[in-house]
Scaffold this motif. Sequence first.
Motif, PDB file in Angstrom:
ATOM      1  N   ARG A 203       0.849  -1.208   0.000  1.00  0.00           N
ATOM      2  CA  ARG A 203       0.000   0.000   0.000  1.00  0.00           C
ATOM      3  C   ARG A 203       0.878   1.250   0.000  1.00  0.00           C
ATOM      4  NH1 ARG A 203      -4.251   1.817   4.730  1.00  0.00           N
ATOM      5  NH2 ARG A 203      -5.470   3.217   3.441  1.00  0.00           N
ATOM      6  N   PHE A 204       1.912   1.229   0.846  1.00  0.00           N
ATOM      7  CA  PHE A 204       2.813   2.378   0.921  1.00  0.00           C
ATOM      8  C   PHE A 204       3.484   2.606  -0.447  1.00  0.00           C
ATOM      9  CE2 PHE A 204       7.227   3.844   1.524  1.00  0.00           C
ATOM     10  CZ  PHE A 204       6.965   5.098   2.036  1.00  0.00           C
ATOM     11  N   GLN A 205       3.932   1.517  -1.061  1.00  0.00           N
ATOM     12  CA  GLN A 205       4.625   1.665  -2.344  1.00  0.00           C
ATOM     13  C   GLN A 205       3.693   2.180  -3.435  1.00  0.00           C
ATOM     14  OE1 GLN A 205       7.071  -1.573  -3.623  1.00  0.00           O
ATOM     15  NE2 GLN A 205       8.626  -1.032  -2.097  1.00  0.00           N
ATOM     16  N   ALA A 206       2.430   1.724  -3.378  1.00  0.00           N
ATOM     17  CA  ALA A 206       1.477   2.163  -4.401  1.00  0.00           C
ATOM     18  C   ALA A 206       1.324   3.688  -4.372  1.00  0.00           C
ATOM     19  CB  ALA A 206       0.133   1.489  -4.186  1.00  0.00           C
ATOM     20  N   ILE A 207       1.220   4.240  -3.163  1.00  0.00           N
ATOM     21  CA  ILE A 207       1.050   5.697  -3.064  1.00  0.00           C
ATOM     22  C   ILE A 207       2.359   6.417  -3.350  1.00  0.00           C
ATOM     23  CG2 ILE A 207       1.495   5.959  -0.583  1.00  0.00           C
ATOM     24  CD1 ILE A 207      -1.292   7.768  -2.358  1.00  0.00           C
ATOM     25  N   ARG A 208       3.462   5.833  -2.952  1.00  0.00           N
ATOM     26  CA  ARG A 208       4.775   6.476  -3.160  1.00  0.00           C
ATOM     27  C   ARG A 208       5.073   6.568  -4.655  1.00  0.00           C
ATOM     28  NH1 ARG A 208       7.723  10.295  -2.365  1.00  0.00           N
ATOM     29  NH2 ARG A 208       9.963  10.019  -2.572  1.00  0.00           N
ATOM     30  N   ILE A 209       4.750   5.498  -5.384  1.00  0.00           N
ATOM     31  CA  ILE A 209       4.996   5.498  -6.825  1.00  0.00           C
ATOM     32  C   ILE A 209       4.169   6.602  -7.477  1.00  0.00           C
ATOM     33  CG2 ILE A 209       4.644   4.167  -8.961  1.00  0.00           C
ATOM     34  CD1 ILE A 209       5.372   1.657  -7.266  1.00  0.00           C
ATOM     35  N   ARG A 210       2.926   6.761  -7.038  1.00  0.00           N
ATOM     36  CA  ARG A 210       2.083   7.838  -7.588  1.00  0.00           C
ATOM     37  C   ARG A 210       2.703   9.198  -7.292  1.00  0.00           C
ATOM     38  NH1 ARG A 210      -3.330   6.464  -9.159  1.00  0.00           N
ATOM     39  NH2 ARG A 210      -3.729   4.279  -8.673  1.00  0.00           N
ATOM     40  N   GLN A 211       3.281   9.340  -6.103  1.00  0.00           N
ATOM     41  CA  GLN A 211       3.911  10.625  -5.733  1.00  0.00           C
ATOM     42  C   GLN A 211       5.098  10.939  -6.650  1.00  0.00           C
ATOM     43  OE1 GLN A 211       4.887   9.959  -1.616  1.00  0.00           O
ATOM     44  NE2 GLN A 211       2.956  10.798  -0.865  1.00  0.00           N
ATOM     45  N   LEU A 212       5.793   9.893  -7.121  1.00  0.00           N
ATOM     46  CA  LEU A 212       6.964  10.117  -7.981  1.00  0.00           C
ATOM     47  C   LEU A 212       6.543  10.766  -9.297  1.00  0.00           C
ATOM     48  CD1 LEU A 212       9.006   6.794  -7.576  1.00  0.00           C
ATOM     49  CD2 LEU A 212       9.266   8.935  -6.323  1.00  0.00           C
ATOM     50  N   GLY A 213       5.361  10.372  -9.773  1.00  0.00           N
ATOM     51  CA  GLY A 213       4.890  10.916 -11.045  1.00  0.00           C
ATOM     52  C   GLY A 213       4.457  12.357 -10.877  1.00  0.00           C
TER      53      GLY A 213
ATOM     54  N   ALA B  95       0.051  -2.164  -9.143  1.00  0.00           N
ATOM     55  CA  ALA B  95       0.267  -2.259 -10.594  1.00  0.00           C
ATOM     56  C   ALA B  95      -0.345  -1.059 -11.294  1.00  0.00           C
ATOM     57  CB  ALA B  95      -0.343  -3.547 -11.130  1.00  0.00           C
ATOM     58  N   ASP B  96      -1.521  -0.649 -10.810  1.00  0.00           N
ATOM     59  CA  ASP B  96      -2.199   0.515 -11.384  1.00  0.00           C
ATOM     60  C   ASP B  96      -1.344   1.779 -11.205  1.00  0.00           C
ATOM     61  OD1 ASP B  96      -4.697   1.091 -12.703  1.00  0.00           O
ATOM     62  OD2 ASP B  96      -5.121   2.426 -11.005  1.00  0.00           O
ATOM     63  N   SER B  97      -0.753   1.920 -10.021  1.00  0.00           N
ATOM     64  CA  SER B  97       0.116   3.075  -9.757  1.00  0.00           C
ATOM     65  C   SER B  97       1.328   3.064 -10.687  1.00  0.00           C
ATOM     66  CB  SER B  97       0.626   3.043  -8.309  1.00  0.00           C
ATOM     67  OG  SER B  97      -0.429   3.224  -7.422  1.00  0.00           O
ATOM     68  N   VAL B  98       1.930   1.882 -10.854  1.00  0.00           N
ATOM     69  CA  VAL B  98       3.127   1.774 -11.703  1.00  0.00           C
ATOM     70  C   VAL B  98       2.758   2.116 -13.151  1.00  0.00           C
ATOM     71  CG1 VAL B  98       4.874   0.172 -12.615  1.00  0.00           C
ATOM     72  CG2 VAL B  98       4.221   0.063 -10.205  1.00  0.00           C
ATOM     73  N   MET B  99       1.611   1.589 -13.583  1.00  0.00           N
ATOM     74  CA  MET B  99       1.191   1.808 -14.967  1.00  0.00           C
ATOM     75  C   MET B  99       0.954   3.295 -15.251  1.00  0.00           C
ATOM     76  SD  MET B  99      -1.547  -0.662 -16.875  1.00  0.00           S
ATOM     77  CE  MET B  99      -1.909  -1.444 -15.386  1.00  0.00           C
ATOM     78  N   THR B 100       0.366   3.967 -14.276  1.00  0.00           N
ATOM     79  CA  THR B 100       0.059   5.383 -14.446  1.00  0.00           C
ATOM     80  C   THR B 100       1.325   6.234 -14.401  1.00  0.00           C
ATOM     81  OG1 THR B 100      -1.851   4.876 -13.066  1.00  0.00           O
ATOM     82  CG2 THR B 100      -1.490   7.196 -13.558  1.00  0.00           C
ATOM     83  N   THR B 101       2.264   5.845 -13.573  1.00  0.00           N
ATOM     84  CA  THR B 101       3.404   6.712 -13.273  1.00  0.00           C
ATOM     85  C   THR B 101       4.622   6.472 -14.152  1.00  0.00           C
ATOM     86  OG1 THR B 101       2.632   6.582 -10.993  1.00  0.00           O
ATOM     87  CG2 THR B 101       4.780   7.579 -11.336  1.00  0.00           C
TER      88      THR B 101
END
Lengths: 213, 311
Positions: A203-213, B95-101
Amino acid sequence: MTAINLNSTQQLGSRTFKVDHATGPASLLKPHKMGNLLWKPMFTMGMMGVGVSVILAAVRTGLVGDADPADAATIEQLRQFTTGALFLGFTGIFAAISFAIARILGVFRVGGSELQADVGTDVQTLKMPTTAKAFIALMMMGMMAVAFGSISNIVAGLSFSEAADLVDSQQWYVFSAGLRRIGVALYLGGITLGLVTILGVIRFQAIRIRQLG
Amino acid sequence: MTAINGLILPTVDKRPEADSWHRKIGPLLAVIGMVIATATAVANWSTIGDIGVDDASVAETDMWAGGLGVAGLGVIKVGIAVALVGIIHRLWGRADSVMTTVPHLHARPDAVPLSRTPRKTKVSEDIPAPLPIHKLATRLWKPMLAMGAMGVIGGTIVRVAAASETAGTEAFRQATAWGVGLEFFGETLLLGGISFLLGTILASLRQAGGEVQRAAGEPVTVLAMSGSANAFIILMMVGTMVGIAQFVASIVLAGRADSPTSYAELATFVNPIREVALGLLLGGIVLALATIGTVLSFQFDRVRELVRRNA
């Protein structure tokens, strides 16, 4: 890993994550290193224990089938040895499961931090969550309980070799059976918490990855 | 998302902000199971002084306490399954986050070079079809868990009800054979369900990894099936078969309840074999977790590779 601020938190939904900040990729923590190193030997030891117990059970079945009263003590000894070998095997298998979970957590930690370092951002990694600490504690208590229970079976098998010792041997058997049951429950509880830790990390990684974008 | 995703999770909230009930229910079930297992162990210990004095009472206590103890361990296994379902949900969110970012990420020019462990891979233009084991795992984890829970509950009821019978009688032996056999059959199925959930996680990783790469306009690289994955399947199958065999042997055992000698002979072998079935399944679970670790490591490297291409 270069730590900058060790007390930062990330609010995410209803959860607050405690994070470490750094400028470079994170390295594995001790439990992760142990996980990498030990899951295979523990697995091998575990499967060997299970294999040995099958052989001992077959030998004991033969003696029970003979129904010779003179074999009573040997049959009881073999009961202790079979159970001891089987649960030493279980000690190894449960430890291997725990170490494999620790290994997965290590992959998440290093992989996530390397990706952040690659893109040149502040590298954030989760501080060890409470569930991870409880996972380690339960796993260690479970390991000690199951191992002690199994070893007490083997010691009882070695100690009580006369027909007159049957009652003593049976009393030890009941004692170690209870201990092993508690140990298995602790191990399984620890595994649940290890998996819940993985849940939080993802969960933490999912949000962190979004923050990178 | 394509067919397999729908098969695994028809309605997943992929937002990482969304709270997950699995995180709370899994540990709660684990605590309940640990309490039951500990209480029943104490009940068994309380009879130690009666051994050799009142063996019938010891056997009767073991009948219900042992039954409830196994049920307690079953409850923890259900907690583990709940945590695994939560992981599958979260993996799709990640996976959704990775795909978007990932398409928007650029690697620094001085980024540390990739040092990937050499592994056998398969490259294709599109997402590879799920393997038979993935299809099986995604379809069967639910029925396996449901049947496993029913087996454990049924066996426990038989054992608790039979505790009122007099130990050493034919009826007591018959109930022991049925109760223990059914309980361990249930445990086998619960572990089978957990194994299939791990298989579903592997299927999700493969599918989601493929979708991330396709979305980035790159060829889809997936790991070839590793030795640990093959060994996982073998151990799971053998463990399940031994679990079924012990149940059949338990039925035979119940049929021999009228002959104490013949009953004792078969029970001597069947009792440890029950645990062996669980040992084999747990061994398979170790290998499945190891495979998941390897796949994740490969996927992290692959994502970093994609980010480098953007630079």
